[in-house]
Scaffold this active site. Structure first.
Site, PDB file in Angstrom:
ATOM      1  N   SER A 164       0.847  -1.182   0.000  1.00 18.95           N
ATOM      2  CA  SER A 164       0.000   0.000   0.000  1.00 18.95           C
ATOM      3  C   SER A 164       0.889   1.242   0.000  1.00 18.95           C
ATOM      4  O   SER A 164       1.784   1.358  -0.828  1.00 18.95           O
ATOM      5  CB  SER A 164      -0.950  -0.028   1.199  1.00 18.95           C
ATOM      6  OG  SER A 164      -1.893   1.026   1.127  1.00 18.95           O
ATOM      7  N   THR A 165       0.680   2.150   0.940  1.00 16.02           N
ATOM      8  CA  THR A 165       1.399   3.420   0.961  1.00 16.02           C
ATOM      9  C   THR A 165       2.907   3.211   0.923  1.00 16.02           C
ATOM     10  O   THR A 165       3.468   2.508   1.755  1.00 16.02           O
ATOM     11  CB  THR A 165       1.028   4.203   2.237  1.00 16.02           C
ATOM     12  OG1 THR A 165      -0.387   4.260   2.355  1.00 16.02           O
ATOM     13  CG2 THR A 165       1.602   5.607   2.178  1.00 16.02           C
ATOM     14  N   HIS A 191      -2.361  -1.136  -3.451  1.00 16.46           N
ATOM     15  CA  HIS A 191      -3.432  -0.163  -3.248  1.00 16.46           C
ATOM     16  C   HIS A 191      -3.060   1.109  -4.010  1.00 16.46           C
ATOM     17  O   HIS A 191      -2.096   1.788  -3.670  1.00 16.46           O
ATOM     18  CB  HIS A 191      -3.596   0.171  -1.765  1.00 16.46           C
ATOM     19  CG  HIS A 191      -4.012  -0.999  -0.933  1.00 16.46           C
ATOM     20  ND1 HIS A 191      -3.937  -0.989   0.438  1.00 16.46           N
ATOM     21  CD2 HIS A 191      -4.525  -2.212  -1.279  1.00 16.46           C
ATOM     22  CE1 HIS A 191      -4.375  -2.150   0.909  1.00 16.46           C
ATOM     23  NE2 HIS A 191      -4.738  -2.910  -0.115  1.00 16.46           N
ATOM     24  N   MET A 285      -0.437   1.224   5.336  1.00 15.42           N
ATOM     25  CA  MET A 285      -1.241   1.380   6.544  1.00 15.42           C
ATOM     26  C   MET A 285      -2.434   0.440   6.518  1.00 15.42           C
ATOM     27  O   MET A 285      -3.022   0.207   5.468  1.00 15.42           O
ATOM     28  CB  MET A 285      -1.723   2.826   6.666  1.00 15.42           C
ATOM     29  CG  MET A 285      -2.544   3.111   7.908  1.00 15.42           C
ATOM     30  SD  MET A 285      -2.936   4.874   8.071  1.00 15.42           S
ATOM     31  CE  MET A 285      -1.325   5.536   8.495  1.00 15.42           C
ATOM     32  N   ASP A 288      -4.925  -5.010   5.940  1.00 16.25           N
ATOM     33  CA  ASP A 288      -5.042  -5.856   4.756  1.00 16.25           C
ATOM     34  C   ASP A 288      -3.757  -6.654   4.563  1.00 16.25           C
ATOM     35  O   ASP A 288      -2.658  -6.116   4.634  1.00 16.25           O
ATOM     36  CB  ASP A 288      -5.314  -4.985   3.524  1.00 16.25           C
ATOM     37  CG  ASP A 288      -5.702  -5.805   2.308  1.00 16.25           C
ATOM     38  OD1 ASP A 288      -6.158  -6.952   2.494  1.00 16.25           O
ATOM     39  OD2 ASP A 288      -5.549  -5.297   1.177  1.00 16.25           O
TER      40      ASP A 288
END
Length: 347
Positions: A164-165, A191, A285, A288
């Site tokens: 993600s991030t 993501h 973050m 998941d």
């Protein structure tokens, strides 16, 4: 309270973005009309986060990201128009040090952004929590992989990557060092706004030895091929036979407030893939990926997580580690070696 610097060459957009953030509880301490102003203001104001436009006079967003990352590392969120050029520029900015991206609906100047207020505020808060220097370490550290001479690998392995991030650079680093002779089937869940996943897939295709594309419903892949989950679609492994893997895309309910979800891909792979599985969760973050790692481990697969020092945000790896189902926790530049070692044939 999170403090933000809003950077955009449009006064209208600076006002819209500032109002949205202020209404959402973010303190917009200042604004800037171009990258040159932004660099100076970051050094003097030291905001928690910067929202950065891409196309600006005097100094564009990419140049500003590079300068800020070099002089005064600060979490930066790119705000990009929904165009191919905007997506390419945003990915380049993320390579230079930006943490994440948010797509401006309707183009460069649009009141449609107001309809995505909650999402924008949540993204700004998430990026503000990132460690920009950890991301820089990943970019500047060359990925390493074990020597492949005389290496023998198990048949038909599948690699599952969730991030993600801060993830795009790490994903690129891992896949860029992945030896083709390992013959992985690769599934990537990053993501990312749906406007950017096709460009991200093309970038991975160009920088790795694997043939990688954005997933389409019903796609099948064999060894040496990979799919990136399409933005706003879950990617499930729907079938597996004779080393060929098939995926199904759907827009069923979000999990952990995201779609695509890492858990959906990993859990379905654990259920259907009968050959060796390797799963790795990277910076980001949220929670998941934790249940996906649990599922892969339960299916006998190898599992890895990125360490805190090289993660821009340690949430996703940390939650996976807490399950007790992660085999090893490693810095970004050692993950490819661990992945390939896990599928080496025993001597």
């Amino acid at each position: 309270m999170t403090t933000a610097l809003v950077v955009d060459d449009s006064h209208f957009m600076r006002t819209i973005i500032s109002d949205i953030l202020e209404d959402g509880g973010v303190d917009v301490v200042d604004t800037a009309a171009n990258g040159k102003q932004a660099v100076k203001k970051v050094e003097s104001i030291d905001p928690d986060v910067v929202t950065m436009d891409v196309e600006m006079p005097e100094m564009n967003g990419i140049e500003a990201v590079e300068a800020i990352t070099d002089r005064h590392p600060t979490p930066i969120l790119m705000l990009s128009a929904l165009t191919t050029e905007g997506a390419d520029a945003t990915l380049e900015a993320m390579e230079k040090g930006a943490v994440d991206a948010f797509a401006k609906p309707g183009g460069t100047i649009s009141t449609e952004l107001s309809g995505h207020s909650e999402e924008l505020v949540a993204t700004v808060e998430r990026v503000a929590a990132a460690d920009p220097e950890a991301g820089n370490d990943v970019e500047q550290t060359a990925p390493t992989t074990a020597p492949t001479t005389d290496a023998e690998y198990v048949d038909h392995p599948t690699l599952l990557v969730g991030a993600s991030t801060g993830g795009p650079n790490v994903v690129e680093s891992i896949l860029g060092a992945l030896p083709r002779e390992a013959d992985f089937r690769v599934l990537v869940v990053q993501h990312m706004p749906d406007q950017f996943t096709s460009r991200f897939a093309k970038r991975l295709d160009q920088t790795s030895e694997y043939d990688i594309k954005e997933a389409d419903d019903g796609d099948r892949i064999s060894g040496g091929e990979g799919l990136v989950a399409r933005g706003d679609y879950h990617m499930q492994v729907s079938g597996y036979s004779n080393g060929r893997l098939r995926v199904r895309l759907d827009q069923s309910e979000r999990r952990h407030s995201v779609r695509p979800a890492i858990d959906v891909t990993m859990e379905s792979a654990a259920e259907r893939v009968t050959d060796p599985l390797v799963a790795v969760v990277l910076t980001g973050m949220g929670t998941d990926g934790a249940e996906g790692i649990r599922a892969v481990k339960g299916a006998g697969g190898a599992t890895f997580a990125q360490d805190e020092a090289t993660s821009a945000v340690f949430g996703i790896p940390d939650r996976a580690i807490e399950t007790g189902c992660v085999d090893d926790v490693l810095p970004a530049d050692r993950l490819t070696e661990a992945i390939t070692d896990s599928i080496r044939r025993s001597s």
